[in-house]
Design an enzyme around this catalytic site. Structure first.
Site, short mmCIF file in Angstrom:
data_model
loop_
_atom_site.label_atom_id
_atom_site.label_comp_id
_atom_site.label_asym_id
_atom_site.label_seq_id
_atom_site.Cartn_x
_atom_site.Cartn_y
_atom_site.Cartn_z
N GLY A 254 39.30 38.49 32.67
CA GLY A 254 37.94 38.02 32.39
C GLY A 254 37.44 38.59 31.08
O GLY A 254 37.89 39.66 30.63
N GLY B 240 33.73 38.42 28.22
CA GLY B 240 32.38 37.94 27.96
C GLY B 240 31.73 38.80 26.89
O GLY B 240 32.40 39.56 26.18
N GLY B 241 30.41 38.67 26.78
CA GLY B 241 29.68 39.39 25.75
C GLY B 241 29.75 40.90 25.91
O GLY B 241 29.54 41.64 24.94
N MET B 242 30.04 41.39 27.12
CA MET B 242 30.09 42.83 27.35
C MET B 242 31.52 43.37 27.38
O MET B 242 31.76 44.47 27.85
CB MET B 242 29.39 43.16 28.67
CG MET B 242 27.87 43.09 28.58
SD MET B 242 27.19 44.30 27.43
CE MET B 242 27.63 45.82 28.27
N GLY B 243 32.48 42.61 26.86
CA GLY B 243 33.83 43.13 26.77
C GLY B 243 34.83 42.33 27.59
O GLY B 243 34.58 41.20 27.98
N GLU B 244 35.99 42.97 27.83
CA GLU B 244 37.06 42.32 28.59
C GLU B 244 37.34 43.08 29.87
O GLU B 244 37.14 44.29 29.94
CB GLU B 244 38.35 42.26 27.77
CG GLU B 244 38.23 41.53 26.44
CD GLU B 244 37.84 42.43 25.30
OE1 GLU B 244 38.17 43.63 25.34
OE2 GLU B 244 37.17 41.95 24.37
N VAL B 245 37.83 42.35 30.87
CA VAL B 245 38.23 42.97 32.14
C VAL B 245 39.73 42.72 32.31
O VAL B 245 40.20 41.58 32.20
CB VAL B 245 37.46 42.39 33.34
CG1 VAL B 245 37.91 43.07 34.63
CG2 VAL B 245 35.96 42.56 33.14
N LYS C 238 37.26 47.51 33.00
CA LYS C 238 36.37 46.83 32.06
C LYS C 238 36.30 47.65 30.79
O LYS C 238 35.92 48.83 30.81
CB LYS C 238 34.97 46.65 32.65
CG LYS C 238 34.04 45.84 31.75
CD LYS C 238 33.01 45.08 32.55
CE LYS C 238 32.33 44.02 31.70
NZ LYS C 238 31.47 43.12 32.47
N ASP D 121 21.00 42.25 35.84
CA ASP D 121 21.82 41.12 35.39
C ASP D 121 22.44 40.38 36.57
O ASP D 121 23.62 40.07 36.58
CB ASP D 121 22.90 41.60 34.43
CG ASP D 121 23.43 40.47 33.53
OD1 ASP D 121 22.71 39.46 33.38
OD2 ASP D 121 24.53 40.61 32.99
#
Length: 585
Positions: free
Chosen positions: A16, A18-23, A38, A133
């Site tokens: 995964g 997104g704007g807050m990084g990768e998982v 994460k 969030d």
């Protein structure tokens, strides 16, 4: 399996981003287990305030012991990257499920989701942790329909710092409580609002306030009527009250715990089926079939117009004959004051310059929207005319009004005595000048000598304010202001965020809107000053000033003027009465 080393972890695959990084699915060599790791973007580890808050929030989240919150094993920093070590959950992402299904997930499934998320939220809230969030992409569901809430320890920090892309921001804005936009206190009830939005989306298959632009999304949460599930499916009528309370604009009027929301949803699920009250949108359409009826519930109208842009006004349901009925929404006594040469065309030709958010700009669909646009749409309706917008450079608007090319101008034009020598103005809003800067800098309009200041071409800030301030600098033996002129305000704002200029100067509604949407990248630099009225310029002796003035007075009486101003966040500039040639300087 090939794996990328990351400290004592081995990154096996990306699951995964997104704007807050990768998982990543990762193997922890210390504990001999597979985890979800994460990894946050590089720049977040450079912010010492962020790092301190990240550690504090992560430690608190790691102490949570609720089965519906993904356990946090550890957190830290490796090679300049912050990371969060969590249990790997084999499950489906609710956000992906909604996107792929593109239809309601069913009331029983929706209530099941809310019940389990509510358990986790209440456990966190009891410890003083606010998620900030709550959204479908932060909810995981296993094959046995066991639900997990993720990203505690990140959401609060992310909410304070803002997100990096418009797409990411829209995804979060869809579930944000009104107080988040107004600088109000954010507490557990903001999470409850967001969870109610998720419930609505699962029930109906659509977000509560669907929009393609940040501005429309914000307006939806702040001023639009709360949507009713029964408008989508009459069988969901029992959930109308649940959504209404969970999404109440004021936190005190909402459920005070997530458990209360879940219990109410469960009661609605088990309530006897009853027929819904019908579609509010259909009711609005039927109202418009009655000529002359004023549109008082302006918050609904404003949002409908924002979604449709100028497309609502692309046709004229009359042929221009004297005996023809006026279009729906026209006010006969006001429409009768329109000069015959304009009335006979059925159109109001308007010169406008974009982009200048939130006043006039194009949304993601290319539709012209903004406060000026919504207000002029309403003015045109009252006059029985169709607005015909012509995009043109700002500096050509007044000359084109003078020579009759346009019936009026509409582009946040400040009414000044000098301009009144060329045209007449009808005032409709007050605005001043305000500067913006990046956080961590100490500068402003009274200490600008030697600075690079961005402005939009043709504005008073470019033609009057900065040249005068620069002259004062050189007269005092100090470096002049380096004025950096851009074609559009969007370019000015982007240049400031990128650090290409030290500050920007623009009309106060524009600066305020840019600061709000920057999510922390920009802050005010000083107070608003040089307040003056905006006006619609019309040719002298054209006969258009009185109709515009009377139409605006009508909208003020019905409340539509106030609602449109509130929707676009410019209510501080509202005037009590429109004036013809009301220049103050």
């Amino acid at each position: 399996m090939n794996a990328t080393p990351f400290g004592h972890y081995r990154l096996q695959k990306l699951i995964g981003q997104g704007g807050m990084g990768e998982v990543y699915q990762a193997y922890d060599t210390k504990t001999d287990r597979v985890v979800a790791l994460k990894v946050l973007p590089h720049h977040m580890a450079q912010d010492e305030t962020f790092k301190a808050r990240f550690r504090r929030e992560s430690q608190a989240a790691a102490g949570l012991n609720d089965p519906h919150i993904v356990p946090i094993h550890g957190y830290g920093e490796i090679d300049g990257r912050l990371y969060l070590d969590m249990r790997l959950i084999e499950g489906r992402n609710l956000g992906t499920m909604l996107q792929e299904t593109d239809k309601p997930l069913g009331a029983p499934f929706a209530v099941m989701i809310v019940e389990q998320v509510a358990n986790g939220l209440d456990a966190a809230h009891r410890l003083g942790l606010i998620h900030r969030d709550i959204k479908p992409s932060n909810i995981l569901i296993t094959d046995r329909d066991f639900v997990y809430l993720i990203d505690f320890g990140l959401a609060r920090t992310a909410g304070e710092k803002g997100l990096t892309t418009a797409g990411s921001t829209l995804g979060t804005l869809a579930y944000m409580a009104p107080e988040r936009f107004e600088g109000g206190e954010v507490d557990a009830r903001s999470d409850i609002y967001a969870l109610t939005c998720v419930l609505y989306e699962c029930l109906t298959g659509a977000r509560p306030y669907p929009a393609e632009s940040l501005e429309q999304q914000i307006a939806g949460h702040m001023v639009s009527p709360i949507p009713q599930p029964s408008e989508v499916d009459s069988r969901l009528a029992a959930f109308d009250e649940v959504i209404a309370k969970g999404m109440a604009k004021k936190p005190a009027q909402r459920y005070q715990t997530a458990g209360e929301l879940a219990e109410a949803a469960k009661r609605a699920l088990n309530a006897p089926a009853r027929r819904g009250s019908g579609s509010r949108h259909a009711a609005v359409r039927s109202e418009r079939k009655r000529p002359g009826k004023p549109l008082i519930a302006a918050a609904v109208a404003a949002v409908v117009l924002a979604a449709a842009g100028i497309g609502v006004w692309q046709w004229a349901p009359w042929n221009g004959d004297a005996d023809s009925a006026l279009p729906a929404g026209a006010v006969p006594e006001v429409a009768a004051t329109v000069p015959a040469e304009v009335r006979d065309t059925g159109r109001l030709v308007i010169g406008v310059n974009v982009p200048y958010a939130p006043m006039e700009f194009k949304n993601a669909d290319g539709q012209l929207v903004g406060f000026d646009v919504e207000l002029m749409n309403a003015i045109s309706r009252v006059l029985g005319l169709v607005p015909d917008y012509r995009d043109t450079p700002f500096e050509t608007i007044l000359p084109a009004v003078v020579d009759g090319t346009y019936d009026l101008g509409m582009s946040s034009v400040t009414d000044t005595r000098e301009r009144e020598e060329l045209v007449d103005f009808v005032t409709y809003l007050e605005a001043g000048t305000q500067w913006a800067r990046r956080p961590g800098t100490a500068l402003g309009p009274n200490a600008a000598c030697g600075l690079r200041v961005g402005v939009a071409e043709g504005t008073l800030q470019a033609t009057e304010e900065l040249p005068a301030k620069s002259d004062q600098c050189t007269a005092a033996g100090m470096p002049a202001i380096e004025m950096v002129v851009h074609k559009s305000q969007d370019e000015v704002t982007a240049a400031l965020i990128r650090g290409e200029v030290d500050a920007m100067s623009a009309d106060s509604p524009v600066t305020g809107f840019a600061i709000k949407l920057s999510r922390g990248d920009l802050v005010p630099a000083g107070d608003v000053f040089d307040t003056a009225p905006y006006g619609w310029p019309v040719a002298k002796d054209s006969g258009m000033a009185e109709p515009l003035q009377r139409a605006l007075e009508h909208l003020m009486e019905t409340g539509e003027y106030r609602a449109i101003a509130t929707m676009w966040g410019v209510e501080r500039g509202m005037i009590d009465a429109p004036a013809i040639n009301g220049a103050t300087r």
